[in-house]
Every structure is written in structure tokens, then in C-alpha cells.
Design a protein around this motif. Structure first.
Motif, PDB file in Angstrom:
ATOM      1  N   SER A 188      17.601   4.095  -9.493  1.00 53.66           N
ATOM      2  CA  SER A 188      18.488   3.553 -10.975  1.00 53.66           C
ATOM      3  C   SER A 188      16.951   2.762 -12.095  1.00 53.66           C
ATOM      4  O   SER A 188      17.939   2.251 -12.546  1.00 53.66           O
ATOM      5  CB  SER A 188      18.722   2.312 -10.219  1.00 53.66           C
ATOM      6  OG  SER A 188      17.789   1.318  -9.046  1.00 53.66           O
ATOM      7  N   ASP A 189      16.098   2.797 -11.207  1.00 51.12           N
ATOM      8  CA  ASP A 189      15.353   2.045 -12.320  1.00 51.12           C
ATOM      9  C   ASP A 189      13.748   3.361 -12.206  1.00 51.12           C
ATOM     10  O   ASP A 189      13.574   4.062 -11.007  1.00 51.12           O
ATOM     11  CB  ASP A 189      14.935   0.688 -11.635  1.00 51.12           C
ATOM     12  CG  ASP A 189      14.199   0.456 -11.040  1.00 51.12           C
ATOM     13  OD1 ASP A 189      15.032  -0.584  -9.735  1.00 51.12           O
ATOM     14  OD2 ASP A 189      13.211   0.808 -10.594  1.00 51.12           O
ATOM     15  N   PHE A 190      13.603   3.813 -12.768  1.00 49.74           N
ATOM     16  CA  PHE A 190      11.724   4.533 -12.773  1.00 49.74           C
ATOM     17  C   PHE A 190      11.352   3.927 -14.710  1.00 49.74           C
ATOM     18  O   PHE A 190      11.499   3.546 -15.606  1.00 49.74           O
ATOM     19  CB  PHE A 190      12.594   5.787 -12.711  1.00 49.74           C
ATOM     20  CG  PHE A 190      12.939   6.269 -13.459  1.00 49.74           C
ATOM     21  CD1 PHE A 190      12.395   7.390 -15.188  1.00 49.74           C
ATOM     22  CD2 PHE A 190      14.219   6.404 -13.180  1.00 49.74           C
ATOM     23  CE1 PHE A 190      13.910   7.785 -15.636  1.00 49.74           C
ATOM     24  CE2 PHE A 190      15.162   7.517 -14.501  1.00 49.74           C
ATOM     25  CZ  PHE A 190      14.490   8.165 -15.292  1.00 49.74           C
ATOM     26  N   VAL A 191       9.955   4.311 -14.392  1.00 47.61           N
ATOM     27  CA  VAL A 191       9.085   4.127 -15.454  1.00 47.61           C
ATOM     28  C   VAL A 191       8.901   5.434 -15.558  1.00 47.61           C
ATOM     29  O   VAL A 191       8.406   6.482 -14.492  1.00 47.61           O
ATOM     30  CB  VAL A 191       7.540   3.315 -15.033  1.00 47.61           C
ATOM     31  CG1 VAL A 191       6.582   3.799 -14.353  1.00 47.61           C
ATOM     32  CG2 VAL A 191       7.168   3.630 -16.524  1.00 47.61           C
ATOM     33  N   ASP A 196       8.772  -3.924 -11.121  1.00 44.08           N
ATOM     34  CA  ASP A 196       8.364  -3.007  -9.615  1.00 44.08           C
ATOM     35  C   ASP A 196       9.812  -1.637  -9.610  1.00 44.08           C
ATOM     36  O   ASP A 196      10.890  -2.149  -8.759  1.00 44.08           O
ATOM     37  CB  ASP A 196       9.592  -3.802  -8.324  1.00 44.08           C
ATOM     38  CG  ASP A 196       9.455  -3.829  -7.095  1.00 44.08           C
ATOM     39  OD1 ASP A 196       8.292  -2.620  -6.938  1.00 44.08           O
ATOM     40  OD2 ASP A 196       9.977  -4.259  -6.471  1.00 44.08           O
ATOM     41  N   PHE A 197       9.292  -0.959 -10.445  1.00 44.87           N
ATOM     42  CA  PHE A 197       9.747   0.549 -10.217  1.00 44.87           C
ATOM     43  C   PHE A 197       9.633   1.243  -8.873  1.00 44.87           C
ATOM     44  O   PHE A 197       9.643   1.089  -8.449  1.00 44.87           O
ATOM     45  CB  PHE A 197       8.716   1.243 -11.363  1.00 44.87           C
ATOM     46  CG  PHE A 197       9.291   0.481 -13.068  1.00 44.87           C
ATOM     47  CD1 PHE A 197      10.164   0.753 -13.633  1.00 44.87           C
ATOM     48  CD2 PHE A 197       8.056   0.679 -13.759  1.00 44.87           C
ATOM     49  CE1 PHE A 197      10.768   0.309 -14.864  1.00 44.87           C
ATOM     50  CE2 PHE A 197       8.109  -0.218 -14.843  1.00 44.87           C
ATOM     51  CZ  PHE A 197       9.594   0.025 -15.078  1.00 44.87           C
ATOM     52  N   GLU A 198      11.067   1.794  -9.060  1.00 47.40           N
ATOM     53  CA  GLU A 198      11.142   2.407  -7.634  1.00 47.40           C
ATOM     54  C   GLU A 198      10.214   3.522  -7.817  1.00 47.40           C
ATOM     55  O   GLU A 198      10.791   4.546  -6.905  1.00 47.40           O
ATOM     56  CB  GLU A 198      12.612   3.157  -7.742  1.00 47.40           C
ATOM     57  CG  GLU A 198      13.646   3.716  -6.670  1.00 47.40           C
ATOM     58  CD  GLU A 198      15.038   3.564  -6.663  1.00 47.40           C
ATOM     59  OE1 GLU A 198      15.426   4.655  -5.535  1.00 47.40           O
ATOM     60  OE2 GLU A 198      15.201   3.426  -7.316  1.00 47.40           O
ATOM     61  N   ALA A 199      10.347   4.192  -9.056  1.00 46.98           N
ATOM     62  CA  ALA A 199       9.923   5.434  -9.210  1.00 46.98           C
ATOM     63  C   ALA A 199       9.270   5.590 -10.690  1.00 46.98           C
ATOM     64  O   ALA A 199       9.411   4.947 -11.564  1.00 46.98           O
ATOM     65  CB  ALA A 199      10.601   7.007  -9.278  1.00 46.98           C
ATOM     66  N   PRO A 230       5.694   3.030  -6.436  1.00 47.56           N
ATOM     67  CA  PRO A 230       6.344   3.674  -6.778  1.00 47.56           C
ATOM     68  C   PRO A 230       5.807   5.623  -5.895  1.00 47.56           C
ATOM     69  O   PRO A 230       4.535   5.738  -6.358  1.00 47.56           O
ATOM     70  CB  PRO A 230       6.140   3.800  -8.241  1.00 47.56           C
ATOM     71  CG  PRO A 230       5.238   3.898  -8.425  1.00 47.56           C
ATOM     72  CD  PRO A 230       4.644   3.286  -7.246  1.00 47.56           C
ATOM     73  N   ASN A 231       7.274   6.028  -6.011  1.00 55.18           N
ATOM     74  CA  ASN A 231       6.870   7.450  -5.673  1.00 55.18           C
ATOM     75  C   ASN A 231       7.057   8.479  -7.371  1.00 55.18           C
ATOM     76  O   ASN A 231       7.610   7.737  -8.161  1.00 55.18           O
ATOM     77  CB  ASN A 231       8.746   7.931  -5.172  1.00 55.18           C
ATOM     78  CG  ASN A 231       8.835   7.473  -4.300  1.00 55.18           C
ATOM     79  OD1 ASN A 231       8.001   7.251  -2.965  1.00 55.18           O
ATOM     80  ND2 ASN A 231      10.038   7.235  -3.764  1.00 55.18           N
ATOM     81  N   VAL A 232       5.875   8.829  -6.677  1.00 52.04           N
ATOM     82  CA  VAL A 232       5.778   9.703  -8.365  1.00 52.04           C
ATOM     83  C   VAL A 232       6.360  10.705  -8.287  1.00 52.04           C
ATOM     84  O   VAL A 232       5.544  12.119  -7.582  1.00 52.04           O
ATOM     85  CB  VAL A 232       4.052  10.245  -8.234  1.00 52.04           C
ATOM     86  CG1 VAL A 232       3.532  10.445  -9.392  1.00 52.04           C
ATOM     87  CG2 VAL A 232       3.085   8.197  -8.071  1.00 52.04           C
ATOM     88  N   LEU A 233       6.814  11.327  -8.537  1.00 48.40           N
ATOM     89  CA  LEU A 233       7.785  12.426  -9.290  1.00 48.40           C
ATOM     90  C   LEU A 233       7.727  13.186 -10.520  1.00 48.40           C
ATOM     91  O   LEU A 233       7.309  13.222 -11.686  1.00 48.40           O
ATOM     92  CB  LEU A 233       9.475  11.906  -8.731  1.00 48.40           C
ATOM     93  CG  LEU A 233       9.865  11.683  -7.791  1.00 48.40           C
ATOM     94  CD1 LEU A 233      11.327  11.000  -8.541  1.00 48.40           C
ATOM     95  CD2 LEU A 233       9.666  12.114  -6.375  1.00 48.40           C
ATOM     96  N   GLU A 234       7.814  14.555 -10.233  1.00 53.53           N
ATOM     97  CA  GLU A 234       8.003  15.346 -11.551  1.00 53.53           C
ATOM     98  C   GLU A 234       9.335  15.432 -12.232  1.00 53.53           C
ATOM     99  O   GLU A 234      10.346  15.272 -11.499  1.00 53.53           O
ATOM    100  CB  GLU A 234       7.814  17.040 -10.757  1.00 53.53           C
ATOM    101  CG  GLU A 234       6.360  17.118 -10.724  1.00 53.53           C
ATOM    102  CD  GLU A 234       6.619  18.903 -10.244  1.00 53.53           C
ATOM    103  OE1 GLU A 234       6.560  19.508 -10.648  1.00 53.53           O
ATOM    104  OE2 GLU A 234       5.888  18.903  -8.739  1.00 53.53           O
TER     105      GLU A 234
END
Length: 406
Positions: A225-228, A332-335, A369-373
Motif C-alpha cells: 500500500s505504501d513504499f519509498v 513509516d514506509f512498509e518497504a 522497511p523491507n528492502v526489495l528489488e
């Protein structure tokens, strides 16, 4: 006018204002299309539950959208009780869109269908971008991409979405371009000039924000729903997603990130651009007499850069980790999602290095946050450009919250 110049504060629309029947219908149609896009396919009963609309209203909308060629009826699915449910999905040829990415080293054109699938792509490389050259490339390229379209298919082209860096003339020194030639961008209204060549609606967006939009529509946005979001191109940029929608800010510069203050190894205050951008690797290769053209001529040709690439990845990861912490201290980003104009294995190495760097930082008081590719990859900017007409014409501004099932 500068894109970052202070704009007059606009009076917000009165939230108590009502909506006539046409506006309500358009909103509900966008809501249905957005739900179907996000979930792949949904039967009428699920759409009614998730949207809060009555089954009767959903039936009327779905019949209308199917008649308009935007929805495709699937195979009936038998349940335990009652009539079989019929899943509906977006019809691939229901709409088309063109994306144009204007970069510091190359320009891309892409034609996509309603599902965002690439139907054709063209690329032009250069030492630096000039407006008239880009316009000629767009004119010839769009005609070439659409040359085999029927008149009906042409009528379903929703528009042309352009993703480009704002204030290109300000980056002449960093990309070794003549300032007097780059100054041609100052008073060149690309939207107006492109509109003189094509009758389709034209949309302009910051290139990194457009890439963020592509990740929202075709990548992790389907689950988050939200991310940077950080996109590492010639210069680093990015975007912010809140409530399933790109938040671009008052002047379109939210989440730009490049000018974010950073501290170098000597304690000097610099910017994130100076540490997490491909141009810094390019400069190093140039100083060592190594051919740097593969960096921006091909996202696949990064083999053989050895220690120079290793050092760049380490430095990039260090500064991106700090930028992620700074961003999460505000929202407060989720990822945090990382993508860029490089091969997927480079992206993987950067993400893994960021995770290690985050462990060394003081994050007390923050939920890391989770750091994702990124999923979309190096084409995210041009795909993001192509998203703009589709989002504008068919899909919901998702800042208006979906009434989702948990």
C-alpha cells in the motif's frame, strides 16, 4: 518557468461538493477497472464486496465496460452453491498507450497494451539530449510503432506519456554537455511541440516519478500500500507511494531524492546525486581510460568493470541506506524499493549491500522497511510514461481508499 519554482497555492476544492450522475458513474467505472487490474481477474460478487457497490450496480457497470471492449469475460467457475461465477479481466486490446522516456544519455519509445505489455520499443542514444532531436525521434518513432495498427486500434490509443528529468539544462556540467546547447530546453515547451504532431493527449511527468508509477501499477504496488522508491539512472531519483497511489507533491517533485543532503568520506556535505548515480561510475571509468559507453548504451553490458564497479556499489549502497532511514523517519514506509538502469544482477548486489549497511545504522525508534528489488527493471521510466494516459483515462486515483477485504 522553472519546474521547482514556487507555485501559487491553489484553493482546494470544497470537499462537501456533490457529484452528478455522470461523475458518479465515471468514478464507479474506474473503481471496477482498478480493482480488476489490481487483482488480475474478479467475478461480480467479489467486485461488489471489495467496492461496496450493490451487485446490481456492478452488473450494469460490467456489462457497459464489456460492451466498450475494456473487460473480457472468463470461463465460469463452479462453486459449492449457486450459479457459477464468471471472472472478468482487462481486455488487452481494450486500450493502448505510448511512452517516451527522455534521458541524459538515451531516449526510449514504447507501445503498450491495456495490460502494460510491450508491443514494440525503439531506442536512440546520444552524448546529450537536444529538444529538436528528441522531437524528431518521437515523431518518426511513434509513427513506426503504430504503422500496422488498424483505424480501430488507433482510436484506442489513450495518449502519449512523457517521462523526463525536470530542468535538463541544470545538469549540463555533470554530463559533460555544452551549456549553450542544453539551454535550448529552458524555453522549449515539449508538450506543446509534441501536441502539434499528434492529436493524442500528452502527459508529462518527472522520469523517476514515472518509474515509481510503473512499479506501482506493474510491480510491488500490487501487494504494497505504501513504499519509498529509488531509481538509479544517470542521476538518482525516486518517488513515494501512499495508499496505493503515487504522491507527487504540490509541484511534482515529491520523492525526487537527488538533492537530499549526504556526507562524503571527508565529512563534506554533498547530495545523494553525487554518490548514488551512474554518472559517478562513468566519471571514474573515464578517469581510468576505460570505455564508459556501455553504461548508457546497453543495460546488459556491465561485465568486466571489476573493482570500479565493486567500489561504486559499496558507496551507492551506503548512501542509499542512509536515505532510506531518513525517509522512514518522516513516513513509516512498509518497504523501500530499489531499481535502476542496470542489469538485474547489479540491482541484486546493491539491495543486498543496502541490507548490510542498514544493520550498521542507528534505527532506534523506527520500524525498518523491507528492502526489495524493483520488478519492472531498467525500462521502468518509459513504461511509467506509458502508464500515465491509462491511469488518467481509465483507473482510479487510489488516494481515495478502496474498501478492500482484509
Amino acid at each position: 518557468m522553472s519546474f521547482v519554482e514556487q507555485q501559487p497555492i491553489q484553493k482546494a476544492a470544497d470537499p462537501s461538493g456533490g457529484a452528478n450522475q455522470v461523475r458518479v458513474r465515471a468514478y464507479n467505472e474506474r473503481l471496477v477497472l482498478s480493482l480488476v487490474r489490481r487483482h488480475g481477474s474478479l467475478p461480480k460478487s467479489e467486485i461488489a464486496k471489495r467496492s461496496g457497490l450493490t451487485p446490481q450496480t456492478v452488473s450494469v457497470i460490467m456489462r457497459s465496460l464489456e460492451k466498450d471492449g475494456l473487460l473480457l469475460k472468463g470461463t465460469p467457475q463452479k462453486g459449492k452453491v449457486g450459479q457459477p461465477s464468471v471472472p472478468m479481466s482487462l481486455k488487452p486490446d481494450g486500450a493502448y498507450s505510448v511512452g517516451l522516456k527522455i534521458g541524459r544519455r538515451s531516449a526510449d519509445l514504447v507501445l503498450v497494451d491495456f495490460l502494460g505489455r510491450e508491443l514494440g520499443k525503439l531506442t536512440s542514444t546520444y552524448q546529450y539530449p537536444l529538444p529538436q532531436d528528441i522531437l524528431k525521434f518521437a515523431d518518426a518513432g511513434i509513427k513506426q510503432l503504430c504503422q500496422h495498427f488498424s483505424s480501430k486500434q488507433r482510436s484506442r490509443i489513450s495518449g502519449i506519456g512523457v517521462s523526463m528529468p525536470f530542468e535538463l539544462w541544470n545538469w549540463a556540467e555533470k554530463i559533460n554537455a555544452p551549456q549553450n546547447e542544453m539551454d535550448a530546453w529552458r524555453n522549449f515547451d515539449f508538450k506543446v511541440e509534441l501536441s502539434s504532431l499528434f492529436s493524442y493527449p500528452i502527459f508529462i511527468q518527472n522520469d523517476a516519478t514515472a518509474a515509481c508509477g510503473a512499479e506501482l501499477v506493474f510491480g510491488h504496488g500490487l501487494e504494497l500500500s505504501d513504499f519509498v522508491y529509488f531509481f538509479i539512472g544517470t542521476f538518482v531519483g525516486g518517488g513515494i507511494v501512499l495508499n496505493h497511489s503515487v504522491y507527487s507533491g504540490r509541484t511534482g517533485n515529491a520523492g525526487v531524492f537527488g538533492p537530499m543532503p549526504a556526507i562524503d568520506e571527508n565529512g563534506k556535505i554533498t547530495t545523494l546525486i553525487d554518490h548514488a548515480s551512474i554518472f559517478t561510475l562513468e566519471k571514474k571509468l573515464q578517469s581510468e581510460g576505460i570505455d564508459r559507453s556501455p553504461l548508457w548504451h546497453s543495460a546488459k553490458a556491465w561485465d568486466g568493470l571489476g573493482i570500479f564497479l565493486d567500489d561504486w556499489i559499496e558507496n551507492t549502497a551506503r548512501h542509499l541506506a542512509r536515505a532510506i532511514v531518513a525517509s522512514c523517519a518522516v513516513i513509516d514506509f512498509e518497504a523501500a524499493i530499489i531499481d535502476g538502469a542496470f542489469p538485474s544482477q547489479i540491482r541484486h548486489r546493491i539491495v543486498e549491500a543496502i541490507k548490510i549497511e542498514l544493520e550498521s545504522l542507528d534505527t532506534r525508534g523506527l520500524n525498518s522497511p523491507n528492502v526489495l528489488e524493483g520488478i519492472v527493471g531498467h525500462n521502468a521510466r518509459v513504461i511509467g510514461g506509458a502508464c500515465q494516459p491509462l491511469l488518467s483515462k481509465f483507473l482510479l486515483n487510489q488516494n481515495v481508499l478502496f474498501k478492500e477485504m482484509t
